[in-house]
Design an enzyme around this catalytic site. Structure first.
Site, PDB file in Angstrom:
ATOM      1  N   LYS A 109      -3.902 -28.045  -1.864  1.00 53.41           N
ATOM      2  CA  LYS A 109      -4.521 -27.030  -2.721  1.00 53.41           C
ATOM      3  C   LYS A 109      -5.886 -27.519  -3.176  1.00 53.41           C
ATOM      4  CE  LYS A 109      -0.267 -24.912  -4.443  1.00 53.41           C
ATOM      5  NZ  LYS A 109      -0.620 -23.574  -4.001  1.00 53.41           N
ATOM      6  N   ARG A 140      -9.458 -21.653   3.060  1.00 52.20           N
ATOM      7  CA  ARG A 140      -8.109 -21.104   3.167  1.00 52.20           C
ATOM      8  C   ARG A 140      -7.783 -20.934   4.640  1.00 52.20           C
ATOM      9  NH1 ARG A 140      -6.118 -15.588   3.684  1.00 52.20           N
ATOM     10  NH2 ARG A 140      -3.901 -15.522   3.107  1.00 52.20           N
ATOM     11  N   HIS A 193       7.908 -24.331   4.608  1.00 50.13           N
ATOM     12  CA  HIS A 193       7.004 -23.524   5.428  1.00 50.13           C
ATOM     13  C   HIS A 193       6.587 -24.253   6.713  1.00 50.13           C
ATOM     14  CE1 HIS A 193       6.995 -20.900   2.119  1.00 50.13           C
ATOM     15  NE2 HIS A 193       5.874 -21.253   1.536  1.00 50.13           N
ATOM     16  N   ARG A 203      -3.862 -19.503  14.814  1.00 53.88           N
ATOM     17  CA  ARG A 203      -4.259 -19.330  13.407  1.00 53.88           C
ATOM     18  C   ARG A 203      -3.337 -18.308  12.746  1.00 53.88           C
ATOM     19  NH1 ARG A 203     -10.085 -18.522  13.315  1.00 53.88           N
ATOM     20  NH2 ARG A 203      -9.726 -16.281  13.464  1.00 53.88           N
ATOM     21  N   LEU A 240       7.215 -12.915  -8.853  1.00 55.05           N
ATOM     22  CA  LEU A 240       7.622 -12.747  -7.453  1.00 55.05           C
ATOM     23  C   LEU A 240       8.050 -11.313  -7.193  1.00 55.05           C
ATOM     24  CD1 LEU A 240       8.369 -13.759  -4.623  1.00 55.05           C
ATOM     25  CD2 LEU A 240      10.588 -14.452  -5.548  1.00 55.05           C
ATOM     26  N   ALA A 258      13.664  -8.911 -12.154  1.00 55.35           N
ATOM     27  CA  ALA A 258      12.714  -7.847 -11.823  1.00 55.35           C
ATOM     28  C   ALA A 258      11.412  -7.920 -12.604  1.00 55.35           C
ATOM     29  CB  ALA A 258      13.372  -6.480 -12.063  1.00 55.35           C
ATOM     30  N   SER A 259      11.402  -8.620 -13.730  1.00 57.25           N
ATOM     31  CA  SER A 259      10.176  -8.681 -14.535  1.00 57.25           C
ATOM     32  C   SER A 259       9.294  -9.868 -14.185  1.00 57.25           C
ATOM     33  CB  SER A 259      10.544  -8.734 -16.023  1.00 57.25           C
ATOM     34  OG  SER A 259      11.358  -9.868 -16.297  1.00 57.25           O
ATOM     35  N   GLY A 260       9.713 -10.696 -13.213  1.00 57.74           N
ATOM     36  CA  GLY A 260       8.947 -11.885 -12.852  1.00 57.74           C
ATOM     37  C   GLY A 260       7.833 -11.607 -11.862  1.00 57.74           C
TER      38      GLY A 260
END
Length: 634
Positions: A488, A493, A395, A525, A164, A160-162
């Site tokens: 990257k 973008r 992805h 898109r 993500l 929970a502290s990360g």
């Protein structure tokens, strides 16, 4: 008087577009309510399947012609069901047949059918439907919500502290609460190694919560109502004892306080932790923190699912030892993006596309992912993963699967995922030499290079750009190059799909169309500014025969008022987990095949003597690797 009605027509559930699983779309049949009444369950509620493990004989859902199961329904009950169907349609809910749901109506797991009129043909292969789920991708969120509304739920965010959890998971859960899409009774538990009080935890997540809507006053009110439902529990991921104390806290603070007669409480565990602790965390859940009684336990696992075929095999075995496949939700947030969800609708709900969606009419396909920024603080993670594992193997491969798969038998999750797996099995394995690689470098203007980022070792060969061509060996796509590329620190973008069609045969315009636009192109898109448009050749208005490129545009922000409030992908996916809908999640064999495609290439790239190394390219520009040689597609 009784009527014999084929199961595929007799059992249906009301639905409307938006979101996975069997049988063609139609209004709920007259027999729906009758079957429900005769089987002892209420129409519109989820029912557990009568077959062990929740596996439904395919014959019950898609029987042989002339061998359909027959379900007896009284004429009086049929009339009542017709009236209910009309009311549902009047409320704007489309009807999609749910043959599996109808077969599920027969009885609870392990119990003989209470409807003796149902005659099943058990000789067909099975499909998989999660127990208790109401399976349909295109089901209305609100119809599905009705089935989950009364199930008390404890959501545990492990890690929970990360970043993500703070940036994605908690904001998504709050947004679902804001839009009244969570069960009536729920709590959120944060679980991590850091010492923190409940109040400190609430302050931490408060800084990450936002509202997608403009109504700021209501947003503040909803935050004030949400935060008291949030609690924190300190523990370590590899210690079952701390999961046991978490279990006790959930029971004492939530489940024991539920009103008498409440449905069995359920538990959702979101593993927002590194892959190295997936297995011990899942073991802790299984050993000490499962839902009690008849409540369900579901565990969300974030990519990456290993780093190659061998490591995924280890992870798969470790998770499979403590959780069933029904309980594991492998999340790829790209599957929750609006345009990715729309791919099946675009292809299979529009007669104009399917006849030309093949090698006879399509010249090439590009699936592109570009970001204008570098790793920016994620170097420790990224240098061990690289762009191929981070973006392409998951992805972009998911986008490819939905774009190129055959039409599924139905909208049931397993039918959709079966077609994705069949497609991936037909892709030719990749070698290192099939890739063009790049790595961004520092620029004279002061933009840092990849190896300038703290945590990146000097001389790192980790690619930040990669492209390759997928070659599909099937009747639809043989000979069509499908280029996937990701990078990257590029020039813009964008994430998009570009389907380029073959030139018009028998040109009667003396080459003028080709000079205006070489090929018609359909562009989907995904981000930013969701849109679908077709590039065509058109005559310029007026007293001229000049031809120019024009576009047939569908810009979401112009076409739909709802596009101003498109949910984040994590919202959609977490909601699907709560509702037991797995169409947008990745099955175990799907991950296995994906790794089998990419592992030989990754091993070749990462060999010490590999000749396939990234080309250096100034940050903010397109790598030379992107300008592929003419024979790259061959």
């Amino acid at each position: 008087m009784t009527a014999f009605i084929p199961a595929a027509a007799a059992v249906a559930s009301t639905r409307s577009g938006g979101g996975g699983r069997h049988a063609p779309s139609r209004r709920p049949s007259a027999a729906h309510a009758a079957v429900a009444a005769g089987s002892g369950w209420a129409a519109g509620t989820p029912a557990r399947l009568p077959w062990p493990g929740g596996r439904l004989p395919a014959a019950a859902a898609a029987p042989f012609p002339g061998r359909e199961p027959r379900i007896t329904a009284s004429a009086g009950a049929a009339s009542a069901a017709d009236a209910g169907a009309g009311a549902a349609t009047a409320n704007g809910e489309a009807a999609v047949a749910g043959a599996a749901g109808g077969a599920a109506a027969a009885a609870a797991p392990g119990v003989a059918s209470s409807n003796p009129a149902a005659e099943l043909v058990p000789s067909r292969p099975t499909i998989h439907v999660a127990p208790g789920s109401d399976p349909s991708l295109m089901d209305s969120v609100h119809v599905r919500l009705d089935t989950a509304r009364h199930g008390p739920l404890a959501m545990v965010v492990v890690g929970a502290s990360g970043d993500l959890a703070k940036k994605k998971t908690f904001p998504a859960i709050f947004s679902l609460f804001y839009h009244d899409l969570l069960p009536d009774d729920f709590v959120v538990y944060g679980f991590a190694r850091r010492a923190m009080s409940d109040e400190a935890f609430r302050e931490m997540i408060l800084g990450t919560l936002t509202c997608r809507v403009i109504d700021g006053a209501r947003c503040a009110e909803r935050m004030d109502a949400f935060l008291p439902r949030c609690f924190y529990h300190m523990g370590t991921y590899d210690d079952p004892e701390t999961f046991a104390t978490l279990d006790a806290a959930i029971v004492d603070n939530f489940e024991r306080r539920l009103p008498a007669g409440s449905d069995p409480p359920n538990r959702l565990f979101y593993l927002a932790v590194p892959p190295s602790v997936f297995a011990p965390s899942a073991e802790g859940v299984n050993t000490a923190a499962r839902a009690k009684g008849n409540g369900w336990t579901r565990v969300v696992v974030e990519k990456p699912f290993g780093r190659d075929s061998a490591s995924y095999g280890v992870l798969r075995s470790a998770l499979g030892a403590v959780l069933s496949e029904d309980e594991i939700y492998r999340i790829d947030h790209y599957c929750g993006k609006e345009l990715v969800q729309n791919l099946m609708t675009l292809r299979f709900a529009n007669a104009v596309f399917e006849p030309i969606w093949n090698r006879h009419h399509i010249e090439s396909v590009q699936i592109v992912f570009k970001e204008p920024f570098g790793v920016e603080g994620r170097a420790g993670y990224f240098d061990n993963i690289g762009i191929v594992r981070d973006i392409m193997q998951n992805h972009l491969l998911q986008v490819f699967a939905l774009l190129a798969m055959e039409p599924p038998v139905s909208l049931h999750a397993e039918d959709i995922r079966n077609e994705k797996v069949k497609l991936l099995r037909s892709v030719m394995p990749l070698a290192a030499t099939d890739f063009a690689l790049g790595q961004y470098e520092a620029t004279p203007e002061g933009k840092p290079g990849y190896t300038d980022d703290e945590g990146v070792p000097a001389g790192s060969r980790t690619p930040t750009f990669a492209s390759c061509v997928l070659k599909v060996n099937n009747a639809r796509w043989a000979g069509v190059p499908i280029l996937i590329k990701a990078g990257k620190a590029l020039d813009e973008r964008v994430a998009e799909v570009r389907v380029q069609f073959k030139p018009v045969a028998g040109d009667i315009f003396g080459g003028r169309p080709a000079r205006a636009l070489a090929n018609n192109e359909l562009v989907i898109r995904v981000q930013p500014d969701e849109a679908i448009y077709m590039r065509i050749v058109s005559k310029v208005p007026g007293l001229t025969s000049r031809m120019e490129e024009a576009r047939l545009n569908l810009f979401y922000r112009h076409a739909w008022e709802e596009s101003k409030d498109i949910p984040d992908a994590y919202e959609r996916l977490i909601l699907d987990v709560i509702q037991g809908e797995k169409s947008l999640f990745i099955r175990d064999d799907e991950v296995e095949i994906a790794w089998d495609l990419f592992t030989p290439a990754l091993q070749g790239m990462e060999a010490p003597d590999s000749e396939v190394v990234p080309d250096g390219t100034p940050a903010g520009s397109i790598p030379s690797a992107a300008r592929l040689p003419p024979d790259f597609y061959s």
